[in-house]
Design a protein around this motif. Structure first.
Motif, PDB file in Angstrom:
ATOM      1  N   ARG A  23       0.832  -1.201   0.000  1.00 52.38           N
ATOM      2  CA  ARG A  23       0.000   0.000   0.000  1.00 52.38           C
ATOM      3  C   ARG A  23       0.870   1.256   0.000  1.00 52.38           C
ATOM      4  O   ARG A  23       0.479   2.299  -0.548  1.00 52.38           O
ATOM      5  CB  ARG A  23      -0.900  -0.017   1.239  1.00 52.38           C
ATOM      6  CG  ARG A  23      -1.797   1.193   1.404  1.00 52.38           C
ATOM      7  CD  ARG A  23      -2.842   1.263   0.309  1.00 52.38           C
ATOM      8  NE  ARG A  23      -3.852   2.270   0.573  1.00 52.38           N
ATOM      9  CZ  ARG A  23      -4.758   2.671  -0.297  1.00 52.38           C
ATOM     10  NH1 ARG A  23      -4.773   2.143  -1.499  1.00 52.38           N
ATOM     11  NH2 ARG A  23      -5.655   3.579   0.022  1.00 52.38           N
ATOM     12  N   PHE A  59      -4.951   3.494   5.121  1.00 50.65           N
ATOM     13  CA  PHE A  59      -4.778   2.085   4.820  1.00 50.65           C
ATOM     14  C   PHE A  59      -6.097   1.369   5.056  1.00 50.65           C
ATOM     15  O   PHE A  59      -6.721   1.512   6.112  1.00 50.65           O
ATOM     16  CB  PHE A  59      -3.699   1.484   5.723  1.00 50.65           C
ATOM     17  CG  PHE A  59      -3.603  -0.016   5.625  1.00 50.65           C
ATOM     18  CD1 PHE A  59      -3.102  -0.617   4.485  1.00 50.65           C
ATOM     19  CD2 PHE A  59      -4.010  -0.825   6.681  1.00 50.65           C
ATOM     20  CE1 PHE A  59      -3.015  -1.993   4.387  1.00 50.65           C
ATOM     21  CE2 PHE A  59      -3.923  -2.199   6.595  1.00 50.65           C
ATOM     22  CZ  PHE A  59      -3.415  -2.791   5.445  1.00 50.65           C
ATOM     23  N   PRO A  88      -7.189  -4.500  -0.047  1.00 48.56           N
ATOM     24  CA  PRO A  88      -5.785  -4.224  -0.268  1.00 48.56           C
ATOM     25  C   PRO A  88      -5.450  -3.794  -1.680  1.00 48.56           C
ATOM     26  O   PRO A  88      -4.497  -3.082  -1.905  1.00 48.56           O
ATOM     27  CB  PRO A  88      -5.114  -5.566   0.063  1.00 48.56           C
ATOM     28  CG  PRO A  88      -6.190  -6.590  -0.098  1.00 48.56           C
ATOM     29  CD  PRO A  88      -7.456  -5.899   0.272  1.00 48.56           C
TER      30      PRO A  88
END
Length: 478
Positions: A294, A432, A437
């Protein structure tokens, strides 16, 4: 009517309900209190921590396999993957050598074992054998052979990361060779398997506070706080040297990538606290892989560098071993010469590479070093039995941060790091989201979206190149 301001208790309850960091921090404090006041109860809840570690470890091998295979095939260049691996090994060797040297310098300056005047004959050497289970560290040839799988299933069953990495590279190379026309469904299946593993890790992470509570209560209940007074100087030196080493790592990270190590620590504070609470960096490997990806690191760099670092880049363990060797020598009245200390560095450079996954590996490495020097009684290694568990927090934090810094540095070195995106993520401008993801919805954003906020191209499926190049025809190969 004006919206009512929530009460302090309401805000605290909401934070505890939504923040993993707050939950783990509270569990850590409660674990210390329970272990201190009710030692037997603290020992009884140890299975909470052990069970969590087992669940996470079950996910590491399939996750590493999926990430590495997908990384190789997306990059489309096996040679680039080899360069990443070579650069990672160079960085690992430099970092661990610096850790060993800094540890020896501090041990000479502070002399944590001076004045103890311990009689080695009074020490129980059998306690070390019990700690290590009578095992020994593998030789260099054994270590290399053990990294090569003799069974595809066995590599996963034994959770051997190096063997899984070798298998992953072979599968990735085969997919590149066959091309998208021959195996069009394999890579999508692997990527979907990766998403399943991340989802399972998300479920397991909800148990993290219970794991930290159990592990911390057991630590305090079993070992107490008495070692702090007996080994206070040694503990202080090891933790201080680890902090100095992390400062050096932070400076190197800033100079080579422009990123801040402190901001990375804040970005991964939940994972760092969980690793400290469970005394295991493996428990956070899946989440660290997610967060590094990320933060702009390409899949192939994350998939290779981070798992390899768990075997080759044990910076915290190197600091502990170098200072521990000097501590033992000073405690029994042995004055090591410069040549002998150089021997310590050389021996530990080799033995530290075979430590991962070996029970009591620190004591095996210390025993091997004592034997190589020939002047320190082997039984003197037992001096560190009472303090070894307290050193876990230092080793875990330093090892983990050292490996994450290696991912950023090697990624930047190979051109596999989106630095601008990484600065925004570490600075908190971009959140995040563990449940998503890959953020696939970015491919559907309308024209005119600012690329600076859309995410790194390596994480955007719509911007990715064709997953597998077409294999050359049989005629062309002939």
């Amino acid at each position: 009517m004006p919206q009512s301001v929530p009460s302090i208790s309401g805000r605290v309850a909401r934070t505890l309900r939504t923040s993993l960091f707050a939950q783990v921090a509270c569990a850590l404090v409660i674990g210390v209190v329970v272990g201190r006041l009710w030692p037997h109860a603290g020992t009884a809840v140890q299975p909470l921590g052990d069970g969590f570690v087992r669940l996470i470890k079950a996910m590491i091998a399939p996750l590493v396999f999926c990430v590495v295979v997908a990384g190789i095939t997306k990059a489309g260049d096996l040679k680039a993957f080899g360069r990443i691996g070579l650069k990672a090994l160079i960085w690992f060797e430099v970092a661990t050598t610096v850790a060993l040297v800094v540890g020896l310098l501090a041990g000479n300056l502070v002399s944590p074992g001076a004045g103890m005047n311990v009689d080695p004959s009074q020490l129980d050497a059998s306690a070390v054998d019990e700690k290590t289970g009578g095992g020994e560290l593998p030789s260099t040839s054994e270590f290399i052979l053990h990294s090569l799988p003799d069974s595809a299933v066995g590599a996963f069953a034994e959770n051997s990361l190096l063997q899984v990495l070798v298998l992953s590279c072979l599968v990735g190379a085969a997919l590149l060779h066959l091309g998208n026309t021959k195996v069009p469904a394999i890579l999508p299946a692997i990527e979907q398997g990766q998403e399943i593993v991340f989802a399972i890790v998300g479920f397991i992470m909800k148990l993290a506070p219970l794991a930290v509570f159990g592990a911390t209560a057991h630590l305090v209940g079993e070992y107490g706080l008495g070692a702090l007074s007996t080994y206070g100087k040694l503990i202080g030196v090891c933790y201080a040297v680890a902090l100095i080493f992390l400062v050096l790592l932070g400076l190197a990270l800033k100079a080579l990538t422009g990123l801040s190590l402190w901001k990375f620590v804040r970005y991964t504070r939940e994972e760092m606290l969980l690793a400290l609470g469970t005394a295991s960096s493996e428990t956070v490997m899946p989440r660290m892989m997610q967060k590094l990806r990320r933060a702009g690191c390409r899949d192939d760099a994350v998939g290779l560098v981070l798992p390899t670092g768990y075997s080759f880049n044990l910076d915290g363990a190197s600091i502990y071993l170098s200072i521990g060797t000097l501590f033992i020598a000073q405690a029994v009245g042995v004055d090591l010469s410069l040549g002998q200390q150089i021997t310590v560095v050389l021996v530990l450079m080799l033995t530290s590479k075979g430590m991962a996954g070996v029970p009591g590996s620190a004591f095996l490495a210390l025993s091997a070093t004592a034997s190589a020097l020939g002047v320190i009684p082997a039984g003197a290694v037992a001096l560190l039995l009472g303090v070894d568990r307290i050193m876990d927090a230092m080793r875990v934090a330093t090892n983990l941060l050292g490996n994450c810094v290696a991912v950023f540095v090697v990624s930047r070195w190979e051109g596999a790091l989106d630095t601008a995106w990484a600065k925004k993520v570490l600075g908190g401008e971009i959140a995040f989201v563990p449940e998503q993801p890959e953020q696939p919805e970015r491919a559907e954003e309308p024209d005119g979206v600012d690329e600076d906020t859309a995410g790194p191209k390596s994480l955007t499926p719509a911007a990715s190149p064709s997953p597998l190049p077409d294999a050359p025809s049989s005629t062309a190969r002939e």
